[in-house]
Design a protein around this motif. Structure first.
Motif, mmCIF file in Angstrom:
data_model
loop_
_atom_site.group_PDB
_atom_site.id
_atom_site.type_symbol
_atom_site.label_atom_id
_atom_site.label_comp_id
_atom_site.label_asym_id
_atom_site.label_seq_id
_atom_site.Cartn_x
_atom_site.Cartn_y
_atom_site.Cartn_z
ATOM 1 N N PRO A 155 0.785 -1.240 0.000
ATOM 2 C CA PRO A 155 0.000 0.000 0.000
ATOM 3 C C PRO A 155 0.811 1.281 0.000
ATOM 4 C CG PRO A 155 0.008 -0.978 2.181
ATOM 5 C CD PRO A 155 0.709 -1.952 1.290
ATOM 6 N N THR A 242 -1.356 -2.987 -7.199
ATOM 7 C CA THR A 242 -2.145 -2.428 -6.101
ATOM 8 C C THR A 242 -3.346 -1.679 -6.635
ATOM 9 O OG1 THR A 242 -0.153 -2.245 -4.726
ATOM 10 C CG2 THR A 242 -2.070 -0.927 -4.080
ATOM 11 N N ARG A 243 -3.151 -0.863 -7.672
ATOM 12 C CA ARG A 243 -4.275 -0.123 -8.268
ATOM 13 C C ARG A 243 -5.318 -1.080 -8.836
ATOM 14 N NH1 ARG A 243 -0.033 3.378 -9.923
ATOM 15 N NH2 ARG A 243 0.175 2.272 -11.915
ATOM 16 N N LEU A 246 -7.338 -2.539 -5.954
ATOM 17 C CA LEU A 246 -8.287 -1.574 -5.397
ATOM 18 C C LEU A 246 -9.503 -1.424 -6.297
ATOM 19 C CD1 LEU A 246 -5.812 1.190 -4.150
ATOM 20 C CD2 LEU A 246 -7.189 -0.315 -2.721
ATOM 21 N N GLU A 247 -9.271 -1.372 -7.593
ATOM 22 C CA GLU A 247 -10.379 -1.253 -8.543
ATOM 23 C C GLU A 247 -11.265 -2.494 -8.500
ATOM 24 O OE1 GLU A 247 -8.490 -0.573 -12.264
ATOM 25 O OE2 GLU A 247 -7.822 1.465 -11.742
ATOM 26 N N VAL A 251 -12.812 0.197 -4.243
ATOM 27 C CA VAL A 251 -12.491 1.284 -3.322
ATOM 28 C C VAL A 251 -11.335 2.086 -3.888
ATOM 29 C CG1 VAL A 251 -13.302 -0.010 -1.313
ATOM 30 C CG2 VAL A 251 -10.899 -0.140 -1.971
ATOM 31 N N ASP A 253 -8.790 3.734 -1.871
ATOM 32 C CA ASP A 253 -7.564 3.830 -1.084
ATOM 33 C C ASP A 253 -7.520 2.713 -0.056
ATOM 34 O OD1 ASP A 253 -9.156 4.653 1.177
ATOM 35 O OD2 ASP A 253 -9.182 6.665 0.334
ATOM 36 N N VAL A 254 -6.370 2.592 0.583
ATOM 37 C CA VAL A 254 -6.165 1.504 1.529
ATOM 38 C C VAL A 254 -7.012 1.683 2.775
ATOM 39 C CG1 VAL A 254 -4.458 0.365 3.001
ATOM 40 C CG2 VAL A 254 -3.863 0.984 0.658
ATOM 41 N N SER A 256 -10.000 2.817 2.988
ATOM 42 C CA SER A 256 -11.324 2.258 2.679
ATOM 43 C C SER A 256 -11.255 0.739 2.613
ATOM 44 C CB SER A 256 -11.837 2.818 1.354
ATOM 45 O OG SER A 256 -11.934 4.220 1.398
ATOM 46 N N LEU A 257 -10.133 0.224 2.126
ATOM 47 C CA LEU A 257 -9.961 -1.219 2.000
ATOM 48 C C LEU A 257 -9.986 -1.894 3.368
ATOM 49 C CD1 LEU A 257 -9.515 -3.041 -0.494
ATOM 50 C CD2 LEU A 257 -7.070 -2.941 -0.026
#
Length: 516
Positions: A155, A242-243, A246-247, A251, A253-254, A256-257
């Protein structure tokens, strides 16, 4: 197995609190012991932190949950399953098998499971420490650590905090620290610790050797099928994964994750499997990251140069590593064409591809394109980098023992050969625990018992004093650049000279031209 009548239930005072274990087959066993704070809530994607401890006696009689991971009911067609429920992100626990809770200061073996960085568990019956503890008078520790997105997502830095990465590695360092501080209370010797691992667990073992906080915490290393041929990214190169993840979760950002239930995280892994897959390569949606904070260089280089000077090393591979991934019809590689495989060879050997392809054909008369592909991947990912490591250790005058596992599995119409993971039931000498694994079907008792006895005792000998030799084994000398002694484990065990010389010559540039 229930406690035996007349045998006292073991009670141990650890640095975190008192533990009550159980007695199984005459061994004292402690299961589900926390070695770090639960990595949940705000501690998701943060380095492992000390456990707050407990005040009452903690019952250590049941395994802790395995790290969240994909799960197929009924298991896969080779292993039959590599992770069993329950799963939970509160998973940082370890298990201890010991002949006795006393002050005998026995050698210690810490086992780190593999699983492609996405699966596995130290609580699996495959990896029970029972046989090593009983047959070798050894204290055995197995552990669970964060896998997949919870352990290998990178992250980056948040709100001025240090960059968080390689959470799996911080878990393992915390476990080793727990062993150092507590294992004497379980009859073990903190100054005689061997870390052993297979596949991703072997990569972990090498990475630990160079971690500043792990220095002095172990003294020997066993590397089984280490995938040292993996090219590992830096944080910038890894950012795209990482992107993508998340997609996939939905979400931005981390932070929110951290609010997302772990089953949703496991579901989203499928997207990374698809986006990272390349034809003719072993699928690795998550990888260790060379971040300059927890991992400073490739683990193979770390063990070779940074932290391995005082560590005895045993390293080995199976002859047909890649058959595990590429041999079955479900994988779709049986119909591979010569043109496809030549293109894949060219990705490594550039203009030398036709010559290298022909060299592989000569080593396996009647080979199909898929056979060439499997031999290439076995060499590129496992055998050739292991040989390079052994050559480097030998050139430095540091002890290293090398082996190749050649025993062929008769299961699945013989397609697997001596595939990745097949050595495990022989090393642990616990075939009963693998009875539901398709790849052990058809292995006769005579071959099974003889080879298992040879391998299991060699591992015990190495754990005990850093040398794998024992009376029932041919003399196993250290790997040196002169003779390149390599133990060949098969129905007949033999010590050979330069057993994998063909692979060594190919990847040293003596034939063809490996790409940088």
């Amino acid at each position: 197995m229930a406690d035996r009548p007349g045998v006292a239930v073991p009670l141990v005072e650890t640095t975190d609190g008192r533990l009550r274990g159980t007695v199984e087959g005459g061994l004292a066993v402690f299961k589900g012991v926390p070695y770090a704070a639960p990595p949940v809530g705000d501690l998701r994607w943060r380095p492992a932190r000390p456990h707050p401890g407990w005040t009452r006696v903690r019952e250590a009689v049941e395994f802790g949950p395995s790290a969240p991971q994909p799960f197929i009911e009924g298991g896969d067609p080779v292993l039959g399953g590599h992770g069993f429920p329950p799963f939970d992100d509160d998973c940082l626990t370890l298990n201890v098998w010991t002949p006795a809770v006393d002050d005998a200061r026995r050698p210690v073996m810490v086992w780190i499971h593999g699983g492609g960085f996405v699966s596995g568990s130290g609580s699996l019956p495959y990896y029970s420490g029972e046989t090593f503890a009983r047959n070798g008078d050894i204290v055995v520790v197995t552990l669970n650590y964060r896998l997949g997105p919870l352990g290998y997502l990178h992250p980056g830095a948040e709100d001025g905090e240090p960059e968080a990465g390689n959470l799996w590695l911080t878990d393992q360092v915390a476990a080793l620290r727990w062993v150092y501080e507590n294992i004497a209370r379980f009859g073990g010797d903190p100054d005689s610790v061997t870390v052993a691992g297979q596949s991703g667990g072997a990569m972990s073992t090498a990475a630990l050797a160079g971690h500043p906080e792990a220095q002095g915490l172990f003294h020997r290393a066993i590397l089984q099928s280490a995938p040292f041929g993996l090219a590992l990214p830096d944080p910038t190169a890894y950012a795209e994964r990482t992107r993508t993840f998340l997609e996939a979760v939905g979400v931005g950002d981390v932070e929110s994750l951290r609010q997302v239930p772990w089953p949703r995280l496991v579901e989203a892994m499928i997207v990374l499997f698809g986006s990272s897959a390349r034809w003719g390569y072993w699928s690795t949606p998550f990888l260790p990251v060379i971040d300059g904070a927890t991992l400073f260089r490739h683990p193979a280089e770390t063990l070779l140069r940074d932290g391995g000077a005082d560590i005895d090393v045993m390293i080995g591979w199976t002859r047909d590593e890649a058959n595990f991934h590429f041999a079955l019809p479900e994988g779709g590689y049986e119909s591979a064409t010569e043109h496809q495989v030549l293109d894949r060879v060219a990705a490594t050997f550039a203009d030398g591809a036709p010559e290298v392809y022909a060299a592989y054909e000569r080593t396996r008369p009647g080979s199909r394109p898929v056979d060439v592909l499997m031999d290439l991947v076995s060499d590129e990912l496992f055998r050739a980098p292991a040989l390079k490591f052994a050559e480097g250790r030998a050139a430095m005058g540091r002890p290293v023992w090398a082996y190749q596992f050649d025993f062929e599995a008769p299961a699945l119409q013989g397609r697997l050969g001596a595939a990745h993971c097949l050595e495990l039931p022989f090393v642990f000498d616990n075939f009963d625990s693998w009875s539901r694994s398709p790849f052990v079907e058809g292995i006769g008792p005579a071959a099974r018992q003889g080879l298992a006895r040879s391998m299991h005792q060699a591992w015990i000998s190495f754990v005990r004093d850093g040398n794998p030799n024992h009376p029932a084994l041919p003399e196993w000398t250290r790997y040196e650049t002169g003779g390149r002694s390599t133990m060949r484990f098969d129905s007949v065990v033999s010590a050979t000279r330069d057993l994998a010389g063909h692979s060594r010559l190919l990847f040293s540039g003596a034939l063809g031209r490996p790409s940088p």
